[in-house]
Write a protein that holds these residues in place. Structure first.
Motif, PDB file in Angstrom:
ATOM      1  N   LEU A 196     -57.929  61.137  28.612  1.00 42.31           N
ATOM      2  CA  LEU A 196     -57.628  60.369  29.893  1.00 42.31           C
ATOM      3  C   LEU A 196     -57.719  58.616  29.348  1.00 42.31           C
ATOM      4  CD1 LEU A 196     -59.109  62.491  32.673  1.00 42.31           C
ATOM      5  CD2 LEU A 196     -56.817  61.975  32.274  1.00 42.31           C
ATOM      6  N   ALA A 197     -58.665  58.383  28.476  1.00 41.28           N
ATOM      7  CA  ALA A 197     -59.018  57.257  28.151  1.00 41.28           C
ATOM      8  C   ALA A 197     -57.853  56.482  27.406  1.00 41.28           C
ATOM      9  CB  ALA A 197     -60.075  57.011  27.103  1.00 41.28           C
ATOM     10  N   LEU A 198     -56.979  57.398  26.668  1.00 41.57           N
ATOM     11  CA  LEU A 198     -55.872  56.789  26.023  1.00 41.57           C
ATOM     12  C   LEU A 198     -54.667  56.876  27.133  1.00 41.57           C
ATOM     13  CD1 LEU A 198     -55.888  58.859  22.592  1.00 41.57           C
ATOM     14  CD2 LEU A 198     -56.266  56.292  23.245  1.00 41.57           C
ATOM     15  N   LEU A 199     -54.725  57.604  28.097  1.00 40.11           N
ATOM     16  CA  LEU A 199     -53.624  57.836  29.155  1.00 40.11           C
ATOM     17  C   LEU A 199     -53.676  56.489  30.278  1.00 40.11           C
ATOM     18  CD1 LEU A 199     -53.191  61.412  29.843  1.00 40.11           C
ATOM     19  CD2 LEU A 199     -51.926  60.193  28.419  1.00 40.11           C
ATOM     20  N   LEU A 200     -54.679  56.085  30.453  1.00 43.44           N
ATOM     21  CA  LEU A 200     -55.076  55.171  31.512  1.00 43.44           C
ATOM     22  C   LEU A 200     -54.354  53.834  31.552  1.00 43.44           C
ATOM     23  CD1 LEU A 200     -58.976  55.191  32.242  1.00 43.44           C
ATOM     24  CD2 LEU A 200     -57.008  56.167  33.722  1.00 43.44           C
ATOM     25  N   PRO A 201     -54.222  53.556  30.234  1.00 44.13           N
ATOM     26  CA  PRO A 201     -53.241  52.197  30.019  1.00 44.13           C
ATOM     27  C   PRO A 201     -51.934  52.529  29.690  1.00 44.13           C
ATOM     28  CG  PRO A 201     -54.385  52.715  27.879  1.00 44.13           C
ATOM     29  CD  PRO A 201     -55.055  53.758  29.004  1.00 44.13           C
ATOM     30  N   ALA A 202     -51.334  53.702  29.777  1.00 46.12           N
ATOM     31  CA  ALA A 202     -50.055  54.056  29.576  1.00 46.12           C
ATOM     32  C   ALA A 202     -49.282  53.444  30.734  1.00 46.12           C
ATOM     33  CB  ALA A 202     -49.956  55.659  29.448  1.00 46.12           C
ATOM     34  N   ARG A 222     -42.573  57.704  27.485  1.00 40.99           N
ATOM     35  CA  ARG A 222     -42.516  57.236  25.904  1.00 40.99           C
ATOM     36  C   ARG A 222     -43.933  57.104  25.439  1.00 40.99           C
ATOM     37  NH1 ARG A 222     -37.793  54.791  27.507  1.00 40.99           N
ATOM     38  NH2 ARG A 222     -38.775  52.756  27.329  1.00 40.99           N
ATOM     39  N   GLU A 223     -44.930  56.324  26.085  1.00 41.75           N
ATOM     40  CA  GLU A 223     -46.071  55.929  25.525  1.00 41.75           C
ATOM     41  C   GLU A 223     -46.930  57.182  25.703  1.00 41.75           C
ATOM     42  OE1 GLU A 223     -49.548  53.737  24.416  1.00 41.75           O
ATOM     43  OE2 GLU A 223     -47.422  53.397  24.004  1.00 41.75           O
ATOM     44  N   VAL A 224     -46.845  57.973  26.561  1.00 40.56           N
ATOM     45  CA  VAL A 224     -47.493  59.224  26.728  1.00 40.56           C
ATOM     46  C   VAL A 224     -47.115  60.221  25.727  1.00 40.56           C
ATOM     47  CG1 VAL A 224     -47.941  61.071  28.483  1.00 40.56           C
ATOM     48  CG2 VAL A 224     -48.446  58.739  29.122  1.00 40.56           C
ATOM     49  N   LEU A 225     -46.041  60.325  25.604  1.00 37.32           N
ATOM     50  CA  LEU A 225     -45.309  61.379  24.789  1.00 37.32           C
ATOM     51  C   LEU A 225     -45.760  61.019  23.198  1.00 37.32           C
ATOM     52  CD1 LEU A 225     -43.488  63.702  24.472  1.00 37.32           C
ATOM     53  CD2 LEU A 225     -41.641  62.019  23.991  1.00 37.32           C
ATOM     54  N   TRP A 226     -45.760  59.553  22.726  1.00 43.70           N
ATOM     55  CA  TRP A 226     -46.343  59.578  21.613  1.00 43.70           C
ATOM     56  C   TRP A 226     -47.929  59.900  21.340  1.00 43.70           C
ATOM     57  CZ3 TRP A 226     -44.119  58.305  16.728  1.00 43.70           C
ATOM     58  CH2 TRP A 226     -42.877  57.681  16.928  1.00 43.70           C
ATOM     59  N   VAL A 227     -48.481  59.608  22.402  1.00 45.04           N
ATOM     60  CA  VAL A 227     -49.954  59.647  22.221  1.00 45.04           C
ATOM     61  C   VAL A 227     -50.265  61.061  21.980  1.00 45.04           C
ATOM     62  CG1 VAL A 227     -52.038  59.550  23.702  1.00 45.04           C
ATOM     63  CG2 VAL A 227     -50.558  57.605  23.461  1.00 45.04           C
ATOM     64  N   VAL A 228     -49.822  61.932  23.308  1.00 42.81           N
ATOM     65  CA  VAL A 228     -50.013  63.266  23.291  1.00 42.81           C
ATOM     66  C   VAL A 228     -49.376  64.144  21.810  1.00 42.81           C
ATOM     67  CG1 VAL A 228     -49.584  65.627  24.557  1.00 42.81           C
ATOM     68  CG2 VAL A 228     -50.082  63.376  25.631  1.00 42.81           C
ATOM     69  N   LEU A 330     -49.965  61.461  35.173  1.00 43.34           N
ATOM     70  CA  LEU A 330     -48.967  60.358  35.054  1.00 43.34           C
ATOM     71  C   LEU A 330     -48.256  59.896  36.198  1.00 43.34           C
ATOM     72  CD1 LEU A 330     -47.907  58.437  32.986  1.00 43.34           C
ATOM     73  CD2 LEU A 330     -46.188  60.106  32.400  1.00 43.34           C
ATOM     74  N   PRO A 331     -47.355  60.764  37.016  1.00 45.00           N
ATOM     75  CA  PRO A 331     -46.924  60.521  38.322  1.00 45.00           C
ATOM     76  C   PRO A 331     -47.688  59.384  39.486  1.00 45.00           C
ATOM     77  CG  PRO A 331     -46.285  62.719  37.431  1.00 45.00           C
ATOM     78  CD  PRO A 331     -47.555  62.483  36.876  1.00 45.00           C
ATOM     79  N   LEU A 332     -48.855  60.131  39.392  1.00 50.65           N
ATOM     80  CA  LEU A 332     -49.737  59.514  40.432  1.00 50.65           C
ATOM     81  C   LEU A 332     -50.212  58.162  39.956  1.00 50.65           C
ATOM     82  CD1 LEU A 332     -51.251  59.570  43.143  1.00 50.65           C
ATOM     83  CD2 LEU A 332     -53.190  60.645  41.681  1.00 50.65           C
TER      84      LEU A 332
END
Length: 374
Positions: A196-202, A222-228, A330-332
């Protein structure tokens, strides 16, 4: 930020950390050969204390003397929540009591033995330890029936399970480890907080003026896809190597490094050092998180006849669990990205909260301290 707010956050984090440090698990290993049954059951001392009380002097520490004094009560409580049948009930008795240490603290090790009315056929198991007190509790089971090994995660919905002496199909083994992978990412609070810490700024873009919302959902995705993907690839590498016995690291070092990764990932949101290519951070620390997942597999044991299939199932389960978290978050986050609630309340305060919680974990794990009780 006022001192009052900081104090409130610190107290809230301490309360959260007290129960979120690790979900409640027990480790049950049963070997049934013919009519004879032997078992080893590792139950966290904190769980026993929570259920029936062990800390006689109330000092927050459970000693061997306190456990030994309550040995009969511990055995009666645990065995009343475990049923084994083969042709009828197989009454188990405590043969020895020991203490062992897992990554999250001390465990009582109950050695059990008993005999069943029948020496052939299926073995039935009913497990309900702590379910009346903690719906999130799970039992990690490794059971061998006449040489055939089964594994399962026991939950309040498991009911009575039946295990046969016939070899388990590869599809069944794959499904078992898939479910276990999903469950263990969902109860791995440190893994979730890191993600979540990595997803917050996505859903945000860092500029000279600070963070602002991204223009399109595709950019965030795309940012989330790279991270995950990076996180999954990294922890799959070290999980596989550790589970196969190729690499090994001390558990305290691994758990401390995982806590440190959460601290750094969340702190980077507050003071960006890596504002772009966060997938590199996800990959680097994902290598450490893989050793943490491997500790789960070491407790469950990997079936010798399908090592690769079970590893793939567990890794895929972790990935499915991560994608479920992403799908809910992510959607929220994208809808709220322009609001002060998200950019200050969720992003800033959420990152600060994560830093403080993970810092408490880091201190506990690195120095083997018991700062917080359940």
């Amino acid at each position: 930020m006022s001192c009052r707010r900081l104090l409130f956050i610190a107290l809230f984090c301490a309360h959260f950390s007290a129960w979120a440090h690790k979900a409640s698990d027990s480790y049950l290993v049963i070997d049934a050969r013919g009519s004879e049954v032997i078992a080893q059951w590792d139950i966290a001392l904190r769980d026993i204390d929570f259920a029936i009380g062990l800390d006689g002097d109330g000092n927050g520490e459970i000693t061997w003397g306190e456990l030994r004094t309550r040995q009969a009560n511990v055995a009666a409580w645990a065995l009343s929540r475990l049923e084994v049948q083969r042709g009828g009930p197989c009454p188990l008795k405590l043969t020895a009591l020991q203490v062992d240490t897992h990554t999250d603290g001390g465990y009582a090790v109950l050695h059990l033995a008993g005999a069943c009315p029948a020496s052939a056929g299926d073995l039935q198991l009913g497990y309900r330890l702590l379910f009346d007190l903690d719906g999130l509790h799970r039992g990690l089971l490794r059971l061998t029936v006449d040489g055939t090994t089964h594994s399962a995660v026991l939950s309040p919905t498991s009911g009575t399970l039946r295990f046969g002496p016939d070899a388990v199909s590869r599809l069944t083994q794959f499904r078992q480890y898939l479910v276990e992978g999903i469950w263990h990412i969902w109860i791995g609070f440190d893994h979730i907080l890191f993600l979540l810490a990595l997803l917050l700024p996505a859903v945000l873009v860092h500029t000279k003026e600070g963070w602002r919302g991204v223009a399109r959902f595709g950019a965030a995705w795309r940012e989330v896809l790279w991270v995950v993907t990076s996180f999954t690839a990294a922890h799959s590498i070290t999980l596989s190597l550790a589970a196969l016995g190729v690499l090994a690291l001390p558990s305290r070092l691994v758990e401390s490094a995982i806590a440190l990764s959460v601290v750094l990932a969340a702190a980077n949101n507050l003071y960006p050092v890596v504002a772009h290519r966060r997938w590199v951070v996800a990959f680097g620390f994902g290598l450490i998180h893989g050793f943490g997942f491997a500790s789960v597999l070491s407790e469950l044991g990997l079936p010798a006849d399908s090592l690769v299939l079970s590893l793939v199932g567990f890794n895929l389960g972790v990935e499915v669990g991560q994608l479920a978290i992403v799908a809910g978050f992510l959607p929220l986050a994208f809808v709220l990205r322009h609001s002060a609630f998200y950019r200050r309340g969720v992003f800033v305060w959420g990152s600060l909260f994560t830093v403080l919680v993970a810092a408490l974990w880091l201190i506990e794990r690195a120095f083997d301290l018991k700062l917080l009780s359940r």
